[in-house]
Design an enzyme around this catalytic site. Structure first.
Site, PDB file in Angstrom:
ATOM      1  N   GLU A 115      42.553 138.655  49.566  1.00 14.01           N
ATOM      2  CA  GLU A 115      43.737 139.415  48.885  1.00 14.01           C
ATOM      3  C   GLU A 115      44.991 138.745  49.027  1.00 14.01           C
ATOM      4  OE1 GLU A 115      43.205 143.348  51.068  1.00 14.01           O
ATOM      5  OE2 GLU A 115      41.015 143.002  51.093  1.00 14.01           O
ATOM      6  N   LYS A 117      48.488 138.304  50.671  1.00 16.06           N
ATOM      7  CA  LYS A 117      49.269 138.846  51.776  1.00 16.06           C
ATOM      8  C   LYS A 117      50.558 139.141  51.070  1.00 16.06           C
ATOM      9  CE  LYS A 117      50.302 138.074  56.502  1.00 16.06           C
ATOM     10  NZ  LYS A 117      51.423 138.562  56.261  1.00 16.06           N
ATOM     11  N   ASP A 119      54.119 140.630  50.841  1.00 17.87           N
ATOM     12  CA  ASP A 119      55.456 140.450  51.441  1.00 17.87           C
ATOM     13  C   ASP A 119      56.288 141.600  51.415  1.00 17.87           C
ATOM     14  OD1 ASP A 119      56.861 139.457  53.845  1.00 17.87           O
ATOM     15  OD2 ASP A 119      58.000 137.742  52.344  1.00 17.87           O
ATOM     16  N   TYR A 231      45.690 148.563  50.445  1.00 15.01           N
ATOM     17  CA  TYR A 231      44.220 147.472  50.921  1.00 15.01           C
ATOM     18  C   TYR A 231      43.458 148.081  51.726  1.00 15.01           C
ATOM     19  CZ  TYR A 231      48.005 146.397  53.966  1.00 15.01           C
ATOM     20  OH  TYR A 231      49.117 146.255  54.870  1.00 15.01           O
ATOM     21  N   LYS A 318      48.537 131.416  55.928  1.00 20.90           N
ATOM     22  CA  LYS A 318      49.831 131.353  55.370  1.00 20.90           C
ATOM     23  C   LYS A 318      50.224 130.278  54.691  1.00 20.90           C
ATOM     24  CE  LYS A 318      52.863 133.588  57.477  1.00 20.90           C
ATOM     25  NZ  LYS A 318      53.455 134.678  58.177  1.00 20.90           N
ATOM     26  N   CYS A 412      91.347 130.205  40.354  1.00 26.49           N
ATOM     27  CA  CYS A 412      90.106 130.035  39.599  1.00 26.49           C
ATOM     28  C   CYS A 412      89.707 128.431  39.853  1.00 26.49           C
ATOM     29  CB  CYS A 412      90.111 130.526  38.538  1.00 26.49           C
ATOM     30  SG  CYS A 412      88.858 130.148  37.151  1.00 26.49           S
ATOM     31  N   CYS A 415      90.561 127.451  35.646  1.00 24.76           N
ATOM     32  CA  CYS A 415      91.632 127.267  35.009  1.00 24.76           C
ATOM     33  C   CYS A 415      92.782 127.497  36.067  1.00 24.76           C
ATOM     34  CB  CYS A 415      91.697 128.632  34.052  1.00 24.76           C
ATOM     35  SG  CYS A 415      91.699 130.224  35.004  1.00 24.76           S
ATOM     36  N   CYS A 430      88.273 136.009  38.166  1.00 23.17           N
ATOM     37  CA  CYS A 430      89.162 135.332  37.406  1.00 23.17           C
ATOM     38  C   CYS A 430      89.569 136.207  36.347  1.00 23.17           C
ATOM     39  CB  CYS A 430      88.719 133.926  36.793  1.00 23.17           C
ATOM     40  SG  CYS A 430      90.101 133.314  35.783  1.00 23.17           S
ATOM     41  N   CYS A 435      90.359 131.755  30.199  1.00 24.24           N
ATOM     42  CA  CYS A 435      89.725 130.902  31.306  1.00 24.24           C
ATOM     43  C   CYS A 435      88.764 129.968  30.525  1.00 24.24           C
ATOM     44  CB  CYS A 435      89.243 131.381  32.430  1.00 24.24           C
ATOM     45  SG  CYS A 435      88.149 130.416  33.630  1.00 24.24           S
TER      46      CYS A 435
HETATM   47  S1  IVH Z   1      45.130 143.955  56.426  1.00 25.25           S
HETATM   48  C1  IVH Z   1      43.391 145.631  60.291  1.00 25.25           C
HETATM   49  N1  IVH Z   1      45.686 143.166  53.902  1.00 25.25           N
HETATM   50  O1  IVH Z   1      50.442 141.508  56.790  1.00 25.25           O
HETATM   51  C2  IVH Z   1      43.737 145.132  58.659  1.00 25.25           C
HETATM   52  N2  IVH Z   1      47.416 143.307  55.654  1.00 25.25           N
HETATM   53  O2  IVH Z   1      51.092 139.511  58.890  1.00 25.25           O
HETATM   54  C3  IVH Z   1      45.167 144.374  59.065  1.00 25.25           C
HETATM   55  N3  IVH Z   1      49.528 142.556  54.710  1.00 25.25           N
HETATM   56  O3  IVH Z   1      50.590 143.856  59.191  1.00 25.25           O
HETATM   57  C4  IVH Z   1      45.994 144.233  57.807  1.00 25.25           C
HETATM   58  N4  IVH Z   1      49.081 142.118  52.771  1.00 25.25           N
HETATM   59  O4  IVH Z   1      51.085 144.801  56.990  1.00 25.25           O
HETATM   60  C5  IVH Z   1      46.004 143.470  55.215  1.00 25.25           C
HETATM   61  N5  IVH Z   1      46.038 142.188  51.841  1.00 25.25           N
HETATM   62  C6  IVH Z   1      46.485 142.567  53.182  1.00 25.25           C
HETATM   63  C7  IVH Z   1      47.773 142.589  53.472  1.00 25.25           C
HETATM   64  C8  IVH Z   1      48.291 142.997  54.696  1.00 25.25           C
HETATM   65  C9  IVH Z   1      50.276 142.493  53.679  1.00 25.25           C
HETATM   66  C10 IVH Z   1      50.554 142.780  56.006  1.00 25.25           C
HETATM   67  C11 IVH Z   1      50.000 143.659  56.875  1.00 25.25           C
HETATM   68  C12 IVH Z   1      50.088 143.013  58.463  1.00 25.25           C
HETATM   69  C13 IVH Z   1      50.652 141.993  58.278  1.00 25.25           C
HETATM   70  C14 IVH Z   1      50.102 140.833  59.092  1.00 25.25           C
END
Ligand code: IVH
Length: 675
Positions: A115, A117, A119, A231, A318, A412, A415, A430, A435
């Site tokens: 999935e 991750k 942000d 998720y 990451k 500016c 100008c 400005c 300008c």
């Molecule tokens: S699962 C026990 N799934 O990333 C399950 N976390 O750096 C743990 N996060 O604290 C989390 N996308 O808030 C999971 N698809 C995803 C996620 C996800 C973002 C966040 C989550 C976690 C942080 C860790």
């Protein structure tokens, strides 16, 4: 209304609205028109006004944002909200797999999910008998803050599940975990609006999402384009939940939650690694900082336990660093179309994820002061997906004393006229209407596709014409002669003739386009259409009062004031007189009761992504021209307005033989019919 059982009518209406809400916001595939949806909401509000005691917090009417709070209450999570261990390369992922394989032989046999991750800001949502009752931040993992009122304003968050009758059964209590976030395009639009209003822009989508949710006033949160993706199920009481992660995602989706569409299930770790390596975060509509690989077997995951705060059954891969450090060589200043001065960083070129970065945004002058960024500093630069790179801040420890604090320019840079910083704004302007830098930007906008659409007049040519002194205002375009152009570098007979011809052709653009082209602060395509529908020509519009414009609907006091101020300016009036004298003076039918409009009697359905208009803008364009927009294709549909990646409506329209139009065809149709 069914007089016998009004309460039942009310309940049915709520569940219908809930379903249409889900179709619209979560699936982006509405089955009724906005008009019909609005009618249902109005009906709901009417009933609720008559029976205030019926209103419960899960009513679709309760999203607008409640009264401000003094502070957030604390919430104890039902189980600790865990974090994730990180890996930075394939070897790190293989090491994780080897470690857990030794602990349990089932690990070798399970599948994996992958999935994005996300942000954003982690949120934990509680549902009691399917009703959203509480939402909290992660906090320290054990105790979070109660942000229920704020979360309620997120349109994609279901207030009651399942959203649709016949959906899966819901346990008596269900805790769902997800991330609240802001999509990149929504973030950029928000910042653009703030910048145009002379207000502070936000740093990045994540901070904006987090800040918006930690607002004590939910009415402010309601104005932020927050989204949600879920998720995991954190806990439940009485009832069944899936035993695998993949089924969990499907189950949550079936209940009506938004779930990342890009989630995948694979048989082996190597397949998962390959997906991680191939994923380009720039392709996503939202920011992600990696991918999460999870064992699909949730019982196995639970049995593997945790190390500290990290569950053994999942790991985050990451993406390579998106933050790098480099030297801030200098600070440059851009002058925007509205005269706003925006500082930008000139950097020692540095590579982030394959792209060489030489410049980055510094937002505004306050930001430079607050972050204490000095010229010569080593600075941290971040690039996330397509979002423009920005400077996070200086590396203070790397200073050697030669760095110079920055002072905003008193004049500016284009100008040389003095700069103005209104007391209640962060922006420096400005205000010189002639300008050259502003003129270039204004011209760039004036000739652009959604405005006067003058083909063959790109930014470089505009700059060339301004530098040559041939253009001192927008109207000068219509005084250019072939001979003047031929004296410029790169202009041959044919090119000069073509440009003169396309300038000439632009004279017949409709009023709405000209209004948009003028570049009045806050007046884009949609507002311009509304104004053109209301006023016969620029004379009529220039005499309108701010109150009158506000009364049109959709125009706030500040935009209305921008419009009247723009027309009050003697320079602008002089420019308008020149336009008129050159024959650039389109007129429109005033929108008086019953006056004919180009799309009268036609019904449209929109599908897919259009090249320049958003769905709301396209709808507005059709409606201000007298057409109707509905949510589903039928034999009565006059046209399908077709964008890229169309949905099922495309197939339906094809089956029924409904004619299809592109965005350009639609513009042409309006033009043709208007004549
Ligand atoms: S699962 C026990 N799934 O990333 C399950 N976390 O750096 C743990 N996060 O604290 C989390 N996308 O808030 C999971 N698809 C995803 C996620 C996800 C973002 C966040 C989550 C976690 C942080 C860790």
């Amino acid at each position: 209304m069914d007089a016998e059982n009004p309460k039942q009518v009310y309940e049915d209406l709520k569940s219908q609205i809930r379903y249409h809400n889900y179709r619209y916001y979560v699936l982006d595939d509405p089955v009724v028109s906005d008009f019909e949806y609005d009618q249902m909401l109005k009906q709901l509000e009417k009933i609720e006004a008559q029976h205030p005691d019926w209103v419960t917090p899960d009513s679709p009417s309760q999203r607008a944002g409640a009264e401000p709070q003094d502070k957030f209450e604390k919430v104890v999570h039902p189980v600790p909200i865990l974090s994730l261990a990180n890996a930075y390369d394939p070897q790190g992922l293989r090491d994780w797999f080897d470690r857990i394989s030794k602990l349990d032989e089932r690990v070798g046999k399970t599948e994996f999910t992958i999935e994005p991750k996300l942000d954003g800001l982690t949120v934990v949502l509680r549902y009691d008998n399917g009703v959203f009752t509480q939402g909290a931040t992660r906090g320290n993992g054990v105790i979070g803050e109660d942000i229920t009122a704020n979360l309620r304003t997120i349109n994609v968050l279901p207030l009651r599940i399942p959203v649709q009758p016949g959906g899966p059964a819901v346990p008596e209590v269900l805790y769902v975990r997800g991330e609240a976030l802001i999509y990149k395009s929504d973030f950029e639009n928000l910042n653009q609006l703030l910048e145009e209003a002379g207000e502070k822009t936000y740093l990045n989508p994540r901070n904006t999402a987090a800040g918006s949710l930690r607002q004590l006033d939910p009415r402010i949160t309601a104005q932020r384009p927050l989204k949600l993706l879920v998720y995991a199920i954190v806990a439940h009481r009485n009832g069944e939940i899936p035993t695998s992660q993949w089924e969990t995602l499907e189950y949550l989706r079936a209940l009506g939650f938004p779930v990342a569409a890009s989630s995948r299930r694979v048989a082996t770790l190597e397949d998962a690694i390959q997906i991680c390596m191939e994923t380009d975060p720039g392709q996503f509509a939202y920011e992600l900082d990696g991918m999460v690989i999870k064992l699909n077997d949730l019982a196995l995951s639970a049995d593997l336990g945790v190390v500290g705060k990290d569950p053994r059954g999942a790991i985050a891969y990451k993406f390579p660093a998106e933050v790098v450090s480099t030297k801030l060589v200098d600070i440059g200043v851009n002058v925007g179309r509205t005269g706003v001065l925006t500082p930008y960083a000139i950097l020692d070129p540095v590579e982030i994820r394959g792209a060489v970065i030489k410049q980055a945004t510094l937002h505004n002058f306050d930001y430079i002061a607050e972050t204490d960024i000095r010229v010569g500093d080593r600075v941290m630069v971040k690039r996330a997906g397509e979002v423009i790179p920005y400077i996070i801040g200086p590396v203070v420890d790397a200073r050697d004393g030669t760095e110079k604090p920055y002072v905003p320019p008193p004049v500016c840079p284009s100008c040389g006229e003095p700069v103005v910083n209104p007391p209640d704004e962060v922006a420096y302007y400005c205000v010189n209407s002639s300008c050259p830098a502003q003129l270039v930007r204004n011209l760039e906008h004036f000739v652009s596709q959604g405005a006067m659409d003058i083909v063959g007049l790109g930014i470089n040519t505009v700059q060339q014409l301004v530098d040559a002194g041939l253009l001192t205002d927008l109207a000068d375009l219509y005084h250019l002669s072939k001979n003047q152009l031929l004296k410029l570098e790169g202009f041959k007979e044919k090119k000069a003739e073509n440009l003169i011809a396309s300038i000439e052709a632009s004279k017949s653009q409709p009023l709405a386009r000209l209004i948009n082209a003028l570049g009045i602060r806050g007046v884009g395509e949609v507002a311009a259409q509304d104004l053109a529908a209301r006023y016969h020509d620029l004379d009529a519009l220039s005499q309108a009062s701010a109150e009158e414009i506000e009364a049109i609907g959709g125009f706030g006091p500040s935009i209305a004031e921008n419009i009247t101020e723009w027309f009050a300016s003697p320079d602008n009036q002089a420019m308008l007189a020149k336009l008129r004298a050159s024959g650039v003076w389109p007129t429109a039918e005033e929108k008086t009761a019953g006056g004919p409009r180009p799309l009268d009697g036609l019904t449209f359905v929109i599908t897919g992504t259009l090249p320049s208009l958003s769905r709301a803008e396209a709808k507005n364009l059709i409606e201000t021209n007298g057409g109707k927009v509905t949510g589903s294709v039928s034999a009565r549909t006059s046209y399908l307005l077709l964008g890229e990646d169309p949905g099922s409506k495309f197939d339906k329209a094809r089956q029924l033989g409904v004619p299809m139009l592109s965005e350009a065809d639609l513009q042409q149709l309006i033009k043709d019919k208007a004549q």
